[in-house]
Write a protein that holds these residues in place. Structure first.
Motif, PDB file in Angstrom:
ATOM      1  N   ASP A 250      51.546  54.312  65.258  1.00 33.78           N
ATOM      2  CA  ASP A 250      50.343  54.283  64.429  1.00 33.78           C
ATOM      3  C   ASP A 250      49.297  53.387  65.078  1.00 33.78           C
ATOM      4  N   ASP A 253      48.994  49.546  64.593  1.00 33.30           N
ATOM      5  CA  ASP A 253      50.176  48.744  64.909  1.00 33.30           C
ATOM      6  C   ASP A 253      50.237  48.484  66.408  1.00 33.30           C
ATOM      7  N   PRO A 319      60.930  54.725  58.642  1.00 33.44           N
ATOM      8  CA  PRO A 319      59.720  55.057  59.400  1.00 33.44           C
ATOM      9  C   PRO A 319      59.980  55.994  60.588  1.00 33.44           C
ATOM     10  N   TRP A 321      57.885  55.799  63.166  1.00 37.48           N
ATOM     11  CA  TRP A 321      57.213  55.188  64.308  1.00 37.48           C
ATOM     12  C   TRP A 321      58.031  54.155  65.074  1.00 37.48           C
ATOM     13  N   ASP A 322      59.225  53.827  64.656  1.00 37.30           N
ATOM     14  CA  ASP A 322      60.023  52.838  65.399  1.00 37.30           C
ATOM     15  C   ASP A 322      61.114  53.516  66.226  1.00 37.30           C
ATOM     16  N   LYS A 341      55.558  60.766  51.209  1.00 33.51           N
ATOM     17  CA  LYS A 341      56.148  59.906  52.245  1.00 33.51           C
ATOM     18  C   LYS A 341      56.735  60.807  53.321  1.00 33.51           C
ATOM     19  N   ASP A 343      57.334  60.342  56.379  1.00 30.58           N
ATOM     20  CA  ASP A 343      58.353  59.738  57.239  1.00 30.58           C
ATOM     21  C   ASP A 343      59.739  59.846  56.604  1.00 30.58           C
ATOM     22  N   SER A 344      59.831  59.507  55.316  1.00 26.35           N
ATOM     23  CA  SER A 344      61.110  59.588  54.618  1.00 26.35           C
ATOM     24  C   SER A 344      61.663  61.002  54.665  1.00 26.35           C
ATOM     25  N   TYR A 367      54.552  46.394  62.537  1.00 22.71           N
ATOM     26  CA  TYR A 367      53.890  47.191  61.498  1.00 22.71           C
ATOM     27  C   TYR A 367      52.909  46.292  60.749  1.00 22.71           C
TER      28      TYR A 367
END
Length: 646
Positions: A250, A253, A319, A321-322, A341, A343-344, A367
């Motif tokens: 993102d 971040d 997430p 993004w990790d 959500k 990502d979830s 984040y």
């Protein structure tokens, strides 16, 4: 390949240069020679001779910029050669930031032979040379250790590796954060990157910054589009990606410089479809939370049941993004733009599809929770409550896999409902919701949480339940949630009025109990010599210390010369939990209130008493069934439950 040997002592530089020349061959740029040639030129020579150059910042800046310019020309004219730079004045310049490797020598046994003009320029920390952040160095070498193998391994994996990693950065109005984000990517120790910056219809200066950063690094590609949202932008990034692996960052971040290198090494070693790191959360109040301290010790997860369990208990983090993904494993999975959500939902679907996960418990990702431009900038909307339907659907799909998935299904639903509750509570506490705004919606969410708790066999599995119950109770006390609208169940209980109470007090206690419960059965019995044995078995189930129940009961027997107790088979209507104590954990609120009321009321009426020997009440189905069997064992007139039913 450009190798920077900045901020190193001279002997260390020489050792590293000799090693690189032997292994890879290189073009060495003699900075002293470049500086010497510059100072021989009439313009700079006149300046050098006619001013106090040590205090002339303008002169020193011109010297540094001229060196930078000439080195840059040399680099451009030798695009396919290994070039070694060993000049500390390159720090904070274009060339320095574009070195493929920045090496720092951390040994202390060598003499620094830095020239006088270089030392003077380095001393101008605020004007010419800002002390460079050590995090920008890609590798630190101790000349007193096995640094050659370390350097060779580093170059072979990070520089000469043909595995391309695509980094997708969706961007929407984050110009204030963008340089730090992109620089953290371009400065990764792993260099074979394709960096796709997708400007999703930004109205600020984000696109200009993207184009500027792309000019500095040929690995950066800029794509612009009308605003489509995060999910669609990530999906487009997957379509454009040409790497074997892909990750999503993102744009507000940033990441630690070893993130991609470490995750790629782990992915290669384990052949995992997804490799995950941990992360830091930068809170709005300035505090930083390290999420890795909450993680489990699991390193590799495969098989649907283990994957779903790991997802539900946050061993696999939510997430997107990790993580580093094998592109071939996820290219058919798209982010759902209609999901609140995304990502979830995305990680859940990968787990359901049995994609393997390798977990690296190191916080590489930062984040950032941004402060809103206005007080209502992040105010919840109707869309938040769509997560309730998502949770129910995920619960149904997970439970359909088999009864062994029940715990995971319940935790997934719980987590989605709690996310709504916490977001609502944030805005409620900040007084940015209108009166009664989302009142019906939050009542439904709380009702679903309570229904889930009432049906679950063990509520200890739910994360941070004490905090969640505290939120519910606060909303209930403020009349945001109406208790009469909350779901409830009728729970069978066994109550025991001990011999510490006289006949009159037992009758008084029965009156209070009838006001709060339905009594289906009442048996008064003198246990005689079986009393000590009976009370011991009851208390042992409740994890009392061995011998304490006997001491308590013995004291009371001697005082009251009676072994008579009253056994009650009750039905208690329960509608909520509370955290009772470390011994009992979570207990139904109505049971805890009834037990506490009777005990506290009568303890002041008894001169010598044992607190627990006033009134015992079972707290759940398991304890009820256990106590019921003990009562049947000792009391012939007690009927209790038959075949599991009252």
């Amino acid at each position: 390949m450009i190798i920077g040997l900045t901020n190193n002592n001279q002997s260390g530089k020489q050792k590293i240069s000799n090693f690189i020349e032997k292994k890879y061959g290189f073009k060495y740029i003699d900075i002293d020679k470049v500086l010497e040639n510059i100072l021989k030129e009439k313009f700079y020579l006149d300046e050098f001779n006619n001013c106090n150059w040590k205090d002339n910042i303008s002169f020193l800046l011109n010297i540094r910029n001229e060196i930078d310019k000439r080195i840059n020309n040399i680099v451009k004219n030798h695009p396919n050669e290994v070039i070694v730079l060993d000049y500390s004045l390159l720090e904070d310049t274009y060339i320095f930031n574009n070195c493929d490797i920045l090496i720092k020598n951390i040994s202390n046994n060598s003499i620094d032979n830095t020239s006088e003009i270089e030392m003077v320029m380095n001393d101008r920390k605020n004007s010419i040379h800002a002390k460079y952040d050590n995090s920008k160095y890609h590798i630190e070498l101790d000349m007193d250790s096995d640094w050659e193998n370390k350097l060779e391994e580093y170059i072979n994996f990070n520089i000469n590796n043909d595995t391309k990693v695509t980094v997708v950065v969706p961007i929407y109005n984050t110009c204030d954060y963008l340089p730090k984000c992109i620089n953290s990517i371009t400065n990764q120790t792993y260099r074979n990157l394709e960096i796709i910056l997708i400007n999703d219809g930004s109205t600020d200066e984000s696109l200009k910054i993207c184009n500027f950063l792309a000019e500095k690094d040929n690995r950066v590609k800029v794509v612009t589009q009308k605003n489509m949202g995060l999910s669609e932008t990530r999906n487009r990034g997957m379509e454009l990606a040409t790497g074997e692996y892909i990750c999503f960052i993102d744009s507000d971040d940033y990441i630690e410089k070893e993130m991609i290198e470490t995750l790629l090494k782990t992915a290669k070693k384990t052949n995992a479809d997804v490799c995950e790191s941990s992360f830091y959360i930068h809170m709005k109040d300035g505090n930083i939370k390290d999420v890795s301290c909450e993680q489990k010790g699991i390193k590799f997860v495969e098989g649907k049941l283990d994957l779903i369990n790991s997802y539900s208990d946050a061993t696999i983090l939510i997430p997107a993004w990790d993580k580093l993904y094998k592109l071939s494993a996820i290219k058919d999975f798209k982010f759902d733009k209609n999901c609140f959500k995304e990502d979830s939902d995305y990680i859940y679907r990968l787990c359901m599809a049995e994609k393997t996960f390798a977990l690296v418990n190191i916080p590489f990702y930062h984040y950032i929770k941004r402060k809103s431009v206005s007080l209502t900038g992040n105010k919840i909307s109707d869309r938040l409550f769509t997560l309730q339907d998502w949770g129910k659907e995920a619960y149904k799909n997970t439970l359909a896999l088999g009864e062994e998935y029940r715990d995971a299904a319940e935790k997934i639903l719980y987590n989605s409902l709690v996310h709504i509750l916490r977001n609502y509570m944030r805005d409620y506490k900040n007084n940015i919701l209108k009166e009664n705004e989302f009142k019906d919606e939050i009542q439904n969410v709380v009702n679903d949480i309570i229904s889930l708790l009432l049906k679950a066999k063990n509520v200890k599995k739910f994360r941070k339940l004490d905090e969640v119950l505290s939120i519910i109770n606060e909303l209930k006390d403020d009349n945001v949630i109406e208790k009469d609208k909350m779901p409830s169940i009728e729970l069978p209980c066994v109550g025991i009025l001990w011999n510490s109470l006289s006949k009159e007090m037992i009758e008084e206690a029965m009156k209070f109990i009838k006001e709060r419960a339905t009594i289906n059965e009442c048996v008064s019995v003198d246990l005689k010599d079986k009393y000590r044995e009976f009370i011991n078995e009851i208390y042992l189930y409740n994890n009392e210390f061995e011998g304490i129940p006997v001491i308590k009961s013995g004291t009371l027997i001697d005082r009251y010369d009676s072994n008579t107790i009253v056994i009650l088979n009750l039905i208690v209507k329960v509608s909520n939990y509370l955290y009772f104590n470390k011994l009992k954990g979570f207990m139904f609120e109505e049971i805890a209130e009834l037990k506490s009321f009777i005990r506290k009321y009568f303890k002041y009426k008894i001169r010598d008493y044992a607190y627990d020997n006033i009134f015992h009440l079972t707290v759940d189905d398991e304890e009820y069934e256990y106590t019921d069997e003990i009562c049947k064992k000792y009391i012939k007139d007690y009927r209790g439950i038959k075949n599991g039913k009252q």
